[in-house]
Design an enzyme around this catalytic site. Structure first.
Site, short mmCIF file in Angstrom:
data_model
loop_
_atom_site.label_atom_id
_atom_site.label_comp_id
_atom_site.label_asym_id
_atom_site.label_seq_id
_atom_site.Cartn_x
_atom_site.Cartn_y
_atom_site.Cartn_z
N LYS A 114 -48.02 -36.81 94.04
CA LYS A 114 -48.35 -36.98 92.62
C LYS A 114 -49.25 -35.87 92.10
CE LYS A 114 -47.67 -41.98 92.45
NZ LYS A 114 -48.27 -43.30 92.15
N LYS A 197 -31.94 -43.18 90.15
CA LYS A 197 -32.38 -44.56 89.98
C LYS A 197 -32.28 -44.98 88.51
CE LYS A 197 -35.78 -46.63 91.89
NZ LYS A 197 -37.13 -47.04 92.37
N LYS A 200 -36.29 -46.35 82.83
CA LYS A 200 -36.50 -46.41 81.39
C LYS A 200 -36.67 -45.02 80.79
CE LYS A 200 -41.54 -46.71 81.14
NZ LYS A 200 -42.66 -47.38 80.48
#
Length: 334
Positions: A114, A197, A200
């Site tokens: 990250k 995947k 949204k």
């Protein structure tokens, strides 16, 4: 058995969120209530502070996630709350930061992934995130924690912190939580691209089935889902190179609580002209009641907030004795 699990507060929830996490939580609740266990489910709003979202978005998505869990079947048999309402999470996290070691956190793969190359610009909370996760778990003396592949390392760290704290201060305060291996959550992929995947963030709304989609839109999305011209085989393994077909079979299996092999046994030899309508009907039968309850709950957000407040009071009562014992162990009670 005391099961604890947290989930990030994200908005615009879709079928992938439901099958990958929410449905699993409802199953855990049902099993725990039958076996005399206990489930605590929390919304990780404190963890979301490491992300770049506005305060208004954080509030809105926390309420939306809570409403979704309630609509899906989480009820008073479990304790549902948002992290920030229970100060013991933050207080115990600070105490445990005296036990956790920099070297342990430096080895966390999620931190490396990250933060990327911009580690100097990353928030401190992203680095100490696993210590807060440890506090989330240890505050309730949870015995079991559902974990996916990406969280196994963090649970191992939690066990290391618990063991070192107990040893350093000569106490037997924290049990070492065990991973809970439940039925593998399916990996739900985009309806437009079987290699990505369901998300949204995908710019195409046709790539996902949102939990608030009306019935006719669900039918349309599955009808237009990308597939191939070949019929379904009699072996699920034969779909290994047919990503979109494999994804639709996986979705059907997860919705119907069947194995993927059982699904291809039922539809072997049939084309997607027959399979897609059956899948849409199944999705509607499953999601429509959840959607209707969700819409009603989102129309009464004060009631959802009140549910979280009630859950927080129950959670606080469980966490308070552990926090006090930790404070006493390190000499903070005078």
């Amino acid at each position: 058995m005391r099961i604890l699990s947290g989930i990030q507060t994200t908005g615009n929830l879709h079928l992938g969120n439901y099958l990958g996490a929410i449905k699993q939580w409802v199953s855990m609740q049902d099993a725990a209530s039958t076996d005399g266990g206990e489930c605590l489910f929390f919304l990780a709003d404190l963890h979301s502070l490491t992300g770049n979202i506005t305060p208004a978005e954080r509030t809105a998505t926390t309420l939306e996630m809570a409403a979704t869990l309630l609509a899906a079947g989480i009820d008073d048999r479990s304790i549902l709350f948002n992290q920030a309402r229970v100060p013991a999470h933050s207080e115990l996290c600070w105490i445990l930061q005296g036990t956790a070691r920099m070297g342990w956190l430096n080895r966390m793969t999620q931190w490396k992934d990250k933060a990327g190359k911009n580690r100097d610009g990353a928030p401190v909370g992203l680095f100490t995130y696993p210590v807060l996760q440890a506090a989330d778990i240890l505050a309730y003396q949870a015995t079991h924690v559902p974990v996916g592949e990406d969280q196994k390392q963090h649970l191992e760290l939690t066990r290391d912190i618990a063991e070192k704290f107990n040893t350093d201060f000569g106490v037997d305060l924290f049990p070492l939580p065990e991973p809970l291996i439940s039925k593998a959550a399916p990996r739900i992929m985009s309806l437009r691209d079987g290699s990505a995947k369901m998300s949204k963030s995908d710019p195409s709304d046709m790539s996902r089935v949102n939990l608030v989609d009306p019935d006719d839109l669900i039918v349309q999305k599955f009808k237009k889902a990308r597939t191939d011209p070949d019929p379904l085989p009699d072996s699920f393994d034969a779909l290994a190179t047919r990503a979109e077909a494999k994804n639709l079979v996986t979705i059907y299996a997860a919705l119907a609580d069947m194995t993927p092999q059982a699904v291809v046994d039922r539809f072997a030899g049939q084309g997607f002209g027959a399979f897609k309508p059956a899948l849409a009907d199944l999705a509607i039968a499953t999601l429509a009641p959840i959607r209707d309850r969700l819409v009603a709950l989102l129309g009464d957000k004060p009631a959802v907030a009140a549910e979280l407040a009630r859950g927080a009071l129950r959670a606080q009562a469980l966490a308070a004795p552990t926090l006090r014992k930790a404070q006493d162990a390190v000499g903070l009670l005078v």
